[in-house]
Design an enzyme around this catalytic site. Sequence first.
Site, PDB file in Angstrom:
ATOM      1  NE  ARG A 280      31.520  13.767  -7.420  1.00 56.34           N
ATOM      2  CZ  ARG A 280      31.137  13.067  -6.443  1.00 56.34           C
ATOM      3  NH1 ARG A 280      32.436  11.985  -6.801  1.00 56.34           N
ATOM      4  NH2 ARG A 280      30.423  12.902  -5.830  1.00 56.34           N
TER       5      ARG A 280
ATOM      6  CE1 TYR B 295      35.806  11.238  -5.679  1.00 56.16           C
ATOM      7  CE2 TYR B 295      36.950  10.591  -7.675  1.00 56.16           C
ATOM      8  CZ  TYR B 295      36.060  11.145  -7.597  1.00 56.16           C
ATOM      9  OH  TYR B 295      35.078  12.054  -8.133  1.00 56.16           O
TER      10      TYR B 295
ATOM     11  CG  HIS C 205      26.781  14.712 -16.453  1.00 58.92           C
ATOM     12  ND1 HIS C 205      25.471  15.368 -15.657  1.00 58.92           N
ATOM     13  CD2 HIS C 205      27.094  14.293 -14.940  1.00 58.92           C
ATOM     14  CE1 HIS C 205      25.101  15.015 -14.661  1.00 58.92           C
ATOM     15  NE2 HIS C 205      26.199  14.698 -13.518  1.00 58.92           N
TER      16      HIS C 205
ATOM     17  CD  GLU D 114      28.160  17.630 -10.043  1.00 64.84           C
ATOM     18  OE1 GLU D 114      27.946  17.007  -9.041  1.00 64.84           O
ATOM     19  OE2 GLU D 114      27.857  17.030 -11.817  1.00 64.84           O
TER      20      GLU D 114
ATOM     21  CG  ASP E 197      27.050  14.836  -5.899  1.00 69.10           C
ATOM     22  OD1 ASP E 197      26.237  15.155  -6.307  1.00 69.10           O
ATOM     23  OD2 ASP E 197      27.616  13.508  -6.487  1.00 69.10           O
TER      24      ASP E 197
ATOM     25  CG  ASP F 100      24.828  16.733 -10.021  1.00 72.45           C
ATOM     26  OD1 ASP F 100      24.996  16.580  -9.491  1.00 72.45           O
ATOM     27  OD2 ASP F 100      25.247  16.174 -11.502  1.00 72.45           O
TER      28      ASP F 100
ATOM     29  CG  ASP G 141      -1.691  -1.267   1.647  1.00 72.28           C
ATOM     30  OD1 ASP G 141      -2.108  -1.725  -0.137  1.00 72.28           O
ATOM     31  OD2 ASP G 141      -2.443  -1.943   2.311  1.00 72.28           O
TER      32      ASP G 141
ATOM     33  CG  HIS H 258      23.562  11.306 -15.106  1.00 67.36           C
ATOM     34  ND1 HIS H 258      24.717  10.458 -15.321  1.00 67.36           N
ATOM     35  CD2 HIS H 258      24.208  11.926 -13.890  1.00 67.36           C
ATOM     36  CE1 HIS H 258      25.383  10.060 -14.087  1.00 67.36           C
ATOM     37  NE2 HIS H 258      25.095  11.574 -13.684  1.00 67.36           N
TER      38      HIS H 258
ATOM     39  CG  HIS I  18      27.204   7.042  -7.191  1.00 70.05           C
ATOM     40  ND1 HIS I  18      26.572   6.789  -8.140  1.00 70.05           N
ATOM     41  CD2 HIS I  18      27.626   8.222  -8.246  1.00 70.05           C
ATOM     42  CE1 HIS I  18      26.709   8.130 -10.042  1.00 70.05           C
ATOM     43  NE2 HIS I  18      27.466   9.044  -9.142  1.00 70.05           N
TER      44      HIS I  18
ATOM     45  CG  HIS J 263      34.200  10.395 -11.809  1.00 65.57           C
ATOM     46  ND1 HIS J 263      33.642  11.776 -12.410  1.00 65.57           N
ATOM     47  CD2 HIS J 263      35.004  10.318 -11.033  1.00 65.57           C
ATOM     48  CE1 HIS J 263      34.167  12.873 -11.168  1.00 65.57           C
ATOM     49  NE2 HIS J 263      34.579  11.761 -10.198  1.00 65.57           N
TER      50      HIS J 263
ATOM     51  CD  GLU K  35      30.069  15.600 -12.308  1.00 68.40           C
ATOM     52  OE1 GLU K  35      29.621  14.447 -11.151  1.00 68.40           O
ATOM     53  OE2 GLU K  35      29.194  15.443 -13.216  1.00 68.40           O
TER      54      GLU K  35
HETATM   55  N1  GLY Z   1      25.490  13.128  -8.905  1.00 65.29           N
HETATM   56  C1  GLY Z   1      25.824  12.821  -9.628  1.00 65.29           C
HETATM   57  C2  GLY Z   1      26.732  12.926 -10.555  1.00 65.29           C
HETATM   58  O1  GLY Z   1      27.330  14.214  -9.700  1.00 65.29           O
HETATM   59  O2  GLY Z   1      26.628  12.815 -11.825  1.00 65.29           O
HETATM   60 MN    MN Z   2      27.231  15.339 -11.829  1.00 64.90          MN
HETATM   61 MN    MN Z   3      26.814  14.983  -8.587  1.00 58.23          MN
END
Ligand code: GLY
Ligand code: MN
Ligand code: MN
Length: 458
Positions: A427, A409, A368, A429, A262, A277, A51, A375, A245, A364, A405
């Site tokens: 990071r 690490y 994006h 961003e 983030d 973001d 539910d 994304h 993540h 990474h 970004e």
């Molecule tokens: N928050 C996910 C990224 O930075 O792509």
């Molecule tokens: Mn991002």
């Molecule tokens: Mn991000």
Amino acid sequence: MNLLTTLTSLPAAPAATKVSYRKRLQRFWEQLEPESAAILVSSPERTRSNDTEHPYRQSSDIVYLNGFPEPNSVLIVTKFDGKQGIIMLVQPKDRLKEVWTGVREGVEGAKENFFAKDAHPIENFDEVVAKVLSQAEKVYYRFDMNPEFDEKFNKLWKTRQKPLLNPEGILHEMRLFKTEDELKLMRFAATVSAEAHRRAMLECRPGVTENQLQAVLEFVFRAYGATGPAYGSIVASGNNAVILHYTRNNQEIKSGDLVLIDAACEFGAATGGYAADITRTFPANGKFTPAQREVYELVLESQIAAIDKAKSGVPLMDVHEAACKVLRRGLFKMGILPTASAKPPKAKANAKKQALELRDFYMHGTSHWLGLDVHDVGAYDKDNPGDRRGKKRRLLEPGMIITVEPGLYFDANDKRVPAKYRGIGIRIEDDVLITESGNEVLTHLVPKTVEDIEELMA
Ligand code: GLY
Ligand code: MN
Ligand code: MN
């Protein structure tokens, strides 16, 4: 103290206007093939447990075209005899159901508020879609968005076999270029998210938990009217920051840790909206250690180099390369990489170890697309639109929004790096709009230099 009285005043929230939806519907319609119909289905509702549903999030393509917020609905745009038709299938008004799950627009609301020239209860799907399919010479439909509709559509389509086109070729190309009214919403999402990061920095001190900072961030999002977080908020202290993540957000933050956040909101629609973001990394106790500062300033230098590169006419991959170049040079100086060049030296025949490369510490991409989805949609390689990521050869153009970004690490157990750097994950961003003359950093209100962060936290 009343928590809500602690909010600083931000510019007034903008609203999506009817005019902008009408224009989008018109531009989409103009690009449809003659004698065709585009059938766009709502996202499914997702059960969480008995539910209980996950919060409903409308398909971004529908948020974009007419903003209809309800599940179990279909938007059909037709181009027959050069005329525009807009048909909607929606949940009908039903007093008993509305008591449980909220007021429905119904067939009348679809016509009055969402541009439908013709609207029917969703129960009439077979009848309405069969009629559209028999009239259309070609049909736009994207499978895999909603399995229930796929099954119903497929049954009707199979017996008629009209050529199938993907509406995303048109829609996602449109969504890649933000118009002025979309920019207002994106700027606001960025400003609210920036304010949330500032608040989280101010609230941070050793002893608070990652959860508590998440609560601060999401309090700010919703207090200014955002729909909610645009993606799962990441609040990662200490070595948790090397998990790209990280989702648990349940550790106590210790003095001497860095905290990587983030997180950002989405804003602008009842069940969806435009995303920001943002990532910032800062010291839990307000003061960077010399090693933290050294790594931080390197990541910041790479981020600024990448933002400087992000201009109209430049391939997106060059933005990534600009960041990588700075990072490689820095890691070489720090004695971590064997060379500052992009090509690592060939391993000697008898060498036991592969030479380290940048991707061992930066695994990474730098950018994006950003829009209704964090994304966001849009081809990264125009010659190969089916490839979602591609090699990002696409040239940047005014109206596109990208993230920038870079990060580094160093896992706490990584013996390949000097001890002083271990356990540092950083990071940074920002969200960058490409303009005619250069770019605009939408998220500039969050402090980013060592000095500005330390000053805010002091
Ligand atoms: N928050 C996910 C990224 O930075 O792509
Ligand atoms: Mn991002
Ligand atoms: Mn991000």
